[in-house]
Enzyme design. Structure first.
Site, PDB file in Angstrom:
ATOM      1  N   LYS A  67      -1.098  -6.009  -4.057  1.00  0.00           N
ATOM      2  CA  LYS A  67      -0.626  -4.936  -3.164  1.00  0.00           C
ATOM      3  C   LYS A  67       0.101  -3.796  -3.869  1.00  0.00           C
ATOM      4  CE  LYS A  67      -2.681  -7.078  -0.725  1.00  0.00           C
ATOM      5  NZ  LYS A  67      -3.996  -6.505  -0.423  1.00  0.00           N
ATOM      6  N   THR A  70      -4.202  -2.285  -6.491  1.00  0.00           N
ATOM      7  CA  THR A  70      -5.344  -2.861  -7.206  1.00  0.00           C
ATOM      8  C   THR A  70      -6.675  -2.254  -6.754  1.00  0.00           C
ATOM      9  OG1 THR A  70      -4.058  -4.894  -6.988  1.00  0.00           O
ATOM     10  CG2 THR A  70      -6.240  -5.099  -7.972  1.00  0.00           C
ATOM     11  N   THR A  71      -6.881  -2.186  -5.445  1.00  0.00           N
ATOM     12  CA  THR A  71      -8.162  -1.699  -4.901  1.00  0.00           C
ATOM     13  C   THR A  71      -8.420  -0.262  -5.369  1.00  0.00           C
ATOM     14  OG1 THR A  71      -7.512  -2.947  -2.928  1.00  0.00           O
ATOM     15  CG2 THR A  71      -9.477  -1.579  -2.751  1.00  0.00           C
ATOM     16  N   HIS A 130      -4.075 -10.645 -11.559  1.00  0.00           N
ATOM     17  CA  HIS A 130      -2.703 -10.585 -11.047  1.00  0.00           C
ATOM     18  C   HIS A 130      -1.772 -11.379 -11.964  1.00  0.00           C
ATOM     19  CE1 HIS A 130      -3.753  -8.390  -7.560  1.00  0.00           C
ATOM     20  NE2 HIS A 130      -4.296  -9.379  -6.875  1.00  0.00           N
ATOM     21  N   ARG A 153       4.290  -0.808  -8.317  1.00  0.00           N
ATOM     22  CA  ARG A 153       4.609  -0.105  -7.069  1.00  0.00           C
ATOM     23  C   ARG A 153       6.035  -0.458  -6.673  1.00  0.00           C
ATOM     24  NH1 ARG A 153       1.253  -0.722  -1.319  1.00  0.00           N
ATOM     25  NH2 ARG A 153       1.989   1.229  -0.414  1.00  0.00           N
ATOM     26  N   LYS A 288      -2.130   1.520   5.240  1.00  0.00           N
ATOM     27  CA  LYS A 288      -1.558   2.859   5.453  1.00  0.00           C
ATOM     28  C   LYS A 288      -1.654   3.725   4.205  1.00  0.00           C
ATOM     29  CE  LYS A 288       1.867   2.130   9.054  1.00  0.00           C
ATOM     30  NZ  LYS A 288       3.310   2.240   9.359  1.00  0.00           N
TER      31      LYS A 288
HETATM   32  P1  A3P Z   1      -0.326  -0.526   2.289  1.00  0.00           P
HETATM   33  O1  A3P Z   1      -0.402  -1.923   2.822  1.00  0.00           O
HETATM   34  O2  A3P Z   1       1.084  -0.083   2.041  1.00  0.00           O
HETATM   35  O3  A3P Z   1      -1.092   0.459   3.086  1.00  0.00           O
HETATM   36  P2  A3P Z   1      -3.980  -3.846  -3.340  1.00  0.00           P
HETATM   37  O4  A3P Z   1      -5.153  -2.980  -3.504  1.00  0.00           O
HETATM   38  O5  A3P Z   1      -3.239  -4.102  -4.616  1.00  0.00           O
HETATM   39  O6  A3P Z   1      -4.286  -5.050  -2.552  1.00  0.00           O
HETATM   40  O7  A3P Z   1      -2.930  -2.985  -2.504  1.00  0.00           O
HETATM   41  C1  A3P Z   1      -3.205  -2.587  -1.194  1.00  0.00           C
HETATM   42  C2  A3P Z   1      -2.333  -1.408  -0.878  1.00  0.00           C
HETATM   43  O8  A3P Z   1      -2.880  -0.234  -1.488  1.00  0.00           O
HETATM   44  C3  A3P Z   1      -2.298  -1.140   0.605  1.00  0.00           C
HETATM   45  O9  A3P Z   1      -1.034  -0.532   0.839  1.00  0.00           O
HETATM   46  C4  A3P Z   1      -3.455  -0.167   0.754  1.00  0.00           C
HETATM   47  O10 A3P Z   1      -3.416   0.591   1.932  1.00  0.00           O
HETATM   48  C5  A3P Z   1      -3.248   0.690  -0.465  1.00  0.00           C
HETATM   49  N1  A3P Z   1      -4.480   1.361  -0.885  1.00  0.00           N
HETATM   50  C6  A3P Z   1      -5.753   0.879  -0.851  1.00  0.00           C
HETATM   51  N2  A3P Z   1      -6.612   1.794  -1.313  1.00  0.00           N
HETATM   52  C7  A3P Z   1      -5.890   2.882  -1.647  1.00  0.00           C
HETATM   53  C8  A3P Z   1      -6.234   4.165  -2.175  1.00  0.00           C
HETATM   54  N3  A3P Z   1      -7.491   4.493  -2.432  1.00  0.00           N
HETATM   55  N4  A3P Z   1      -5.229   5.034  -2.397  1.00  0.00           N
HETATM   56  C9  A3P Z   1      -3.953   4.710  -2.139  1.00  0.00           C
HETATM   57  N5  A3P Z   1      -3.559   3.515  -1.632  1.00  0.00           N
HETATM   58  C10 A3P Z   1      -4.522   2.617  -1.386  1.00  0.00           C
END
Ligand code: A3P
Length: 321
Positions: A67, A70-71, A130, A153, A288
């Site tokens: 979170k 990563t994505t 991770h 983050r 979000k």
């Molecule tokens: P929120 O839950 O605060 O919205 P991970 O990818 O490490 O699992 O983290 C997910 C978090 O990154 C989520 O945060 C998600 O909404 C946000 N996220 C996913 N894609 C994103 C992007 N392209 N740009 C910015 N934030 C992104």
């Protein structure tokens, strides 16, 4: 998971008996292995990975706490590395969730717990993890010139993002029910959470980036949100794949930033409807995408407590979270 040879199973079981164990707030059992809280279902993959994973000199590893972004970074790395293979309007990112394009090392070793075939993947190989730096295979930093991109983050936002994700996606359906928010937050502040303590995770990669700036790039989600374009340039340069004058002139940096933006990815059909690993909805990776959403969930006292933890743990590191 693949069936394990008997002696490997026994090795894991006897190791587990020596380790401290505690459930995460979401009920998933964890053990304290080499200073990190490892979900027990990942202990076997971690042991195999430590024993067998061989980085290539060209391998790229995206490291992060869950979170932390990563994505987003998976999408950016995929787009940067493969920009000669796919024009932007034909990018696989338009039809495939980034987690299916860049798989985690833990995932490879979870699916084939003994020895997944990682030698025949397209080059350069891009993985995510991770895991903290200290549990990567011994010699990881010494025996190759592979590159690590780390994204961190703000811990309050990361905690809330993780909380929302895990309440929606129970990783193990039969485990204990989740603890209430205040108890979960207490555990997080004490560093008892998956892949935690978060400060060890972050500082491990932070220090490595100071010692080996050409091997480890340390990024912060918030900086990237404020100025994505210059970070895309920075990542490409770090990977030894800088944008040419011709690419700059064509506006490719902006196009990649746009393609991987939260709004763009969130609204793609594949990310609105698909599922990952059977029960996790692709859409739950796009919630979000904001800085500071923790304010909608945590009290000022909780934030103050976290500030104290961060001040104590990060002091002298030169890193501001
Ligand atoms: P929120 O839950 O605060 O919205 P991970 O990818 O490490 O699992 O983290 C997910 C978090 O990154 C989520 O945060 C998600 O909404 C946000 N996220 C996913 N894609 C994103 C992007 N392209 N740009 C910015 N934030 C992104």
């Amino acid at each position: 998971p693949a069936e394990l040879p008997k002696d490997e199973t026994t090795e894991e079981e006897s190791l587990l008996q020596t380790l401290q164990q505690q459930n995460n707030w979401d009920g998933v059992p964890m053990c304290l292995y080499q200073g990190i809280w490892c979900p027990i279902f990942l202990l076997r993959p971690l042991l195999s990975l430590q024993k067998n994973f061989k980085p290539h000199d060209t391998s790229i590893l995206l490291a992060s706490l869950p979170k932390a972004g990563t994505t987003w970074l998976k999408a950016l790395l995929f787009a940067i590395v493969n920009r000669d293979r796919f024009p932007i309007d034909q990018s696989p990112l338009l039809t495939t969730n980034p987690h299916k394009l860049v798989l985690s090392l833990e995932c490879y070793y979870y699916v084939d717990q003994v020895n997944p075939d990682l030698e025949n993947l397209p080059q350069p190989r891009v993985f995510s993890t991770h895991l903290p730096l200290n549990v990567l295979p011994p010699g990881f930093m010494i025996n190759s010139t592979s590159k690590i991109v780390y994204v961190s983050r703000n811990p309050l936002d990361q905690f809330i993002s993780e909380r929302e994700f895990l309440l929606k996606n129970r990783l193990l359906p039969d485990c204990e029910p989740p603890l209430p928010l205040d108890q979960a937050f207490d555990m997080f502040c004490e560093g008892v959470h998956a892949f935690g303590p978060f400060w060890e995770h972050i500082l491990g990669y932070w220090r490595a980036s100071l010692e080996n700036p050409d091997r480890v790039l340390f990024l912060q989600y918030e900086d990237m949100k404020r100025d994505t374009v210059s970070h895309v340039r920075k990542i490409a340069e770090f990977l030894g794949l800088p944008f040419s004058d011709e690419e700059e002139k064509r506006g490719m940096v902006g196009e990649i930033s746009q393609l991987c933006s939260f709004e763009k990815l969130k609204n793609l059909e594949t990310n609105k409807t698909g599922v990952l690993h059977g029960n996790v909805a692709n859409s739950s990776f796009f919630r979000k995408g904001e800085i500071g959403d923790w304010r909608n969930h945590l009290s000022p006292d909780m934030a103050e407590r976290m500030k104290e933890v961060i001040d104590a743990k990060m002091s002298g590191s030169g890193l501001k979270l």
